[in-house]
Design an enzyme around this catalytic site. Structure first.
Site, PDB file in Angstrom:
ATOM      1  N   HIS A  32      35.914  32.382  32.011  1.00 31.28           N
ATOM      2  CA  HIS A  32      37.274  31.875  31.768  1.00 31.28           C
ATOM      3  C   HIS A  32      37.724  31.110  33.008  1.00 31.28           C
ATOM      4  O   HIS A  32      37.684  31.627  34.119  1.00 31.28           O
ATOM      5  CB  HIS A  32      38.178  33.073  31.502  1.00 31.28           C
ATOM      6  CG  HIS A  32      39.598  32.756  31.181  1.00 31.28           C
ATOM      7  ND1 HIS A  32      40.026  32.434  29.921  1.00 31.28           N
ATOM      8  CD2 HIS A  32      40.700  32.720  31.968  1.00 31.28           C
ATOM      9  CE1 HIS A  32      41.335  32.228  29.927  1.00 31.28           C
ATOM     10  NE2 HIS A  32      41.776  32.385  31.164  1.00 31.28           N
ATOM     11  N   ASP A  34      40.694  29.035  34.799  1.00 36.00           N
ATOM     12  CA  ASP A  34      42.147  28.837  34.790  1.00 36.00           C
ATOM     13  C   ASP A  34      42.530  27.585  35.563  1.00 36.00           C
ATOM     14  O   ASP A  34      42.395  27.527  36.784  1.00 36.00           O
ATOM     15  CB  ASP A  34      42.834  30.051  35.437  1.00 36.00           C
ATOM     16  CG  ASP A  34      42.795  31.274  34.553  1.00 36.00           C
ATOM     17  OD1 ASP A  34      43.241  31.183  33.396  1.00 36.00           O
ATOM     18  OD2 ASP A  34      42.297  32.321  35.014  1.00 36.00           O
TER      19      ASP A  34
HETATM   20  C1  DX5 Z   1      46.888  34.213  34.795  1.00 35.63           C
HETATM   21  C2  DX5 Z   1      45.522  33.742  34.374  1.00 35.63           C
HETATM   22  C3  DX5 Z   1      44.559  34.845  34.216  1.00 35.63           C
HETATM   23  C4  DX5 Z   1      44.278  35.655  35.443  1.00 35.63           C
HETATM   24  C5  DX5 Z   1      44.079  37.078  35.014  1.00 35.63           C
HETATM   25  O1  DX5 Z   1      47.810  33.184  34.666  1.00 35.63           O
HETATM   26  O2  DX5 Z   1      45.596  33.029  33.158  1.00 35.63           O
HETATM   27  O3  DX5 Z   1      43.344  34.397  33.605  1.00 35.63           O
HETATM   28  O4  DX5 Z   1      43.180  35.229  36.171  1.00 35.63           O
HETATM   29  O5  DX5 Z   1      43.933  37.875  36.137  1.00 35.63           O
HETATM   30  P1  DX5 Z   1      44.003  39.461  36.114  1.00 35.63           P
HETATM   31  O6  DX5 Z   1      42.924  39.946  35.230  1.00 35.63           O
HETATM   32  O7  DX5 Z   1      43.817  39.817  37.549  1.00 35.63           O
HETATM   33  O8  DX5 Z   1      45.377  39.831  35.591  1.00 35.63           O
HETATM   34 ZN    ZN Z   2      43.734  32.542  31.973  1.00 31.44          ZN
END
Ligand code: DX5
Ligand code: ZN
Length: 218
Positions: A32, A34
């Site tokens: 994934h 971001d």
């Molecule tokens: C947050 C991102 C997530 C983030 C999740 O805006 O979209 O993908 O990386 O991170 P964790 O698992 O640490 O909450």
């Molecule tokens: Zn995300």
């Protein structure tokens, strides 16, 4: 099918190659990614050059790109050229959902649409038959390491009811750990995004622990 999608937002950026290989070799084939623009969300992450580098390191991984970007269609082509397999954009960030779905589809990629915690799940309904996945945010997008919002359980149940007849995947993102992932799967999610819980500590152990729970629930 249940899918684990480790979010590289929490990776050790000094060791991207090493840690991506470790995640992949431990059995997580979906990464994934971001993308944050500092406008739709208050944080800036990285853009297409980093995505391209991830593609080079993992030629066979499925790259699940989550665009937290205002008017995301400006960058769809860049994401496709850099190696995205899926592009998920935010309902709140676009002025034309139908156009954006078509643009991604025409490039031959999978299409996802995401909603922030305050957006009603029902906004997804008119588009559900045109999507491959819907992404329910279980934190305010922008940062890793936040706590899972319990309201997301009901939202996931609603999303599952909507998605099921069309075979659309239900993805969830934010605050997911080994101790709440079972309940999250039970609520209806089948694509689990997790950053901190995979990249902090022993990556191989973390991935294997998640996968054993995801596989027992299949
Ligand atoms: C947050 C991102 C997530 C983030 C999740 O805006 O979209 O993908 O990386 O991170 P964790 O698992 O640490 O909450
Ligand atoms: Zn995300």
């Amino acid at each position: 099918m249940n899918i684990l999608a480790p979010s590289m937002l929490s990776i050790d950026f000094g060791n991207i190659e090493r840690d991506l290989n470790e995640v992949y070799n431990a059995g997580a084939n979906t990464i994934h990614v971001d993308i944050m623009d500092g406008a739709f969300v208050p944080n800036i992450s990285f853009g297409p050059p980093v995505l391209k580098y991830v593609r080079k390191i993992l030629p066979d991984a499925f790259l699940d790109v989550h665009m937290m970007v205002q008017e995301p269609s400006r960058y769809f082509k860049h994401m496709a050229e850099a190696g995205a397999d899926n592009i998920t954009f935010h309902y709140e960030a676009t002025t034309d959902v139908d156009r954006d779905i078509s643009l991604i589809r025409e490039m031959g990629l999978r299409v996802g649409m995401s909603i922030k915690p305050a957006t009603p799940v029902s906004v997804l309904a008119p588009y559900i038959d045109k999507l491959d996945q819907i992404l329910i945010m279980s934190v305010e997008p922008g940062f890793g390491g936040q706590s899972f919002m319990p309201e997301a359980f009901d939202r996931l149940r609603e999303a599952r009811r909507m998605a099921e007849p069309y075979g659309v995947d239900v993805e969830v993102d934010g605050g997911i750990y080994l101790d709440n992932v079972r309940d999250i799967l039970d609520a209806g999610a089948n694509m689990i995004v997790t950053g901190s819980a995979v990249f902090k500590g022993n990556i191989t152990d973390n991935v294997k622990s998640f996968l054993s729970i995801l596989n027992e629930k299949m």
